[in-house]
Design a protein around this motif. Structure first.
Motif: not given
Ligand code: KIV
Length: 252
Positions: A141-149, A166-179, A190-196
């Motif tokens: 999730q969060g890859k298409e325009s508007g979804d990340a915002e 807050l659980v962040l499931e299946c989003i790019p690591s860079s977006l999980a870092k920002e959040i 969970i599937g959101a990379g190492k920055y959580c």
């Protein structure tokens, strides 16, 4: 008194559990929080997805987990259709607290529901990104325009509404870092990379107790499915071959 103590900026490990025995082992291994996920549906109860599980089934298994891990914070996952409005959510969340759970998890940006639960002093774990109760397709999730915002806005709104994590499931690591950097509550990937802040996995994936292939993000740490099969085959072979029970396993 068990307290939820997930700290922002500190790594912590969360796993799902569905019964007293495994919950006990998770507690002994030092898991910081146990989630009785509605993945119970497909991991244990034989349903094809999480949409089929009932509140009663979730409560039954949450009670078992609470008996097995009396010193670990436990979060019960509210199943689909049990928190469609704030008053229903409060009634059903209280049922989870009655099982020994210390809070509940809900999927999606249900801001009024979180506010109502928070007002009643009920701890709420949010869950955004891929939300299996409503997802039409299992994909990042969060890859298409508007979804990340949208996801960033949802994270901020859920924090304001009173979620403690807050659980962040299946989003790019860079977006999980920002959040993760934009909210003060701990994020659990969970599937959101190492920055959580923390990580959660489904126990059946971790232990190799699934029939199919794990999703890319779910590291398998043991192969219990094959261990079970081999042990059962050995027992069957020994019984059929007259080797079990030997004298050692018999009374005189
Ligand atoms: O049901 C579950 O196991 C979950 C986790 C994947 C976060 O919601």
């Amino acid at each position: 008194m068990v307290e939820i103590q997930l700290k922002k900026g500190e790594k912590f490990a969360v796993l799902t559990a569905y019964d007293a025995t495994t919950a006990h082992f998770l507690e002994e291994a030092g898991i910081e929080l146990i989630l009785v996920g509605d993945s119970l549906a497909n991991c244990v109860l034989g349903y094809t997805d999480t949409k089929s599980i009932s509140l009663e089934e979730m409560l039954h298994h949450t009670r078992a987990v609470a008996r097995g891990a009396a010193n670990t914070p436990i979060i019960g996952d509210m199943p689909i259709n049990t928190y469609t409005n704030p008053s229903l959510a409060v009634i059903n969340a209280k049922k989870f607290l009655g099982t020994g759970a210390h809070g509940v998890k809900i999927e999606g940006a249900k801001i009024e529901v979180v506010e109502a639960l928070h007002e009643k002093g009920i701890e709420v774990m949010g869950h955004i990104g891929l939300t299996p109760q409503t997802a039409e397709q299992y994909k990042v999730q969060g890859k298409e325009s508007g979804d990340a915002e949208r996801l960033k806005d949802e994270a901020s709104a859920l924090e304001k509404a009173g979620c403690f994590s807050l659980v962040l499931e299946c989003i790019p690591s860079s977006l999980a870092k920002e959040i993760t950097e934009s909210v003060k509550i701990p994020t659990i990937g969970i599937g959101a990379g190492k920055y959580c802040d923390g990580q959660v996995l489904v126990l059946s994936d971790v232990l190799g107790l699934t029939n199919g292939k794990n999703p890319k993000f779910a590291k398998q740490y043991a192969d219990l499915g094959n261990e079970i099969k081999n042990a059962v085959k050995s027992f069957r072979d020994e019984v059929k071959g007259g080797k079990f029970p030997s004298e050692e396993f018999s009374y005189r």
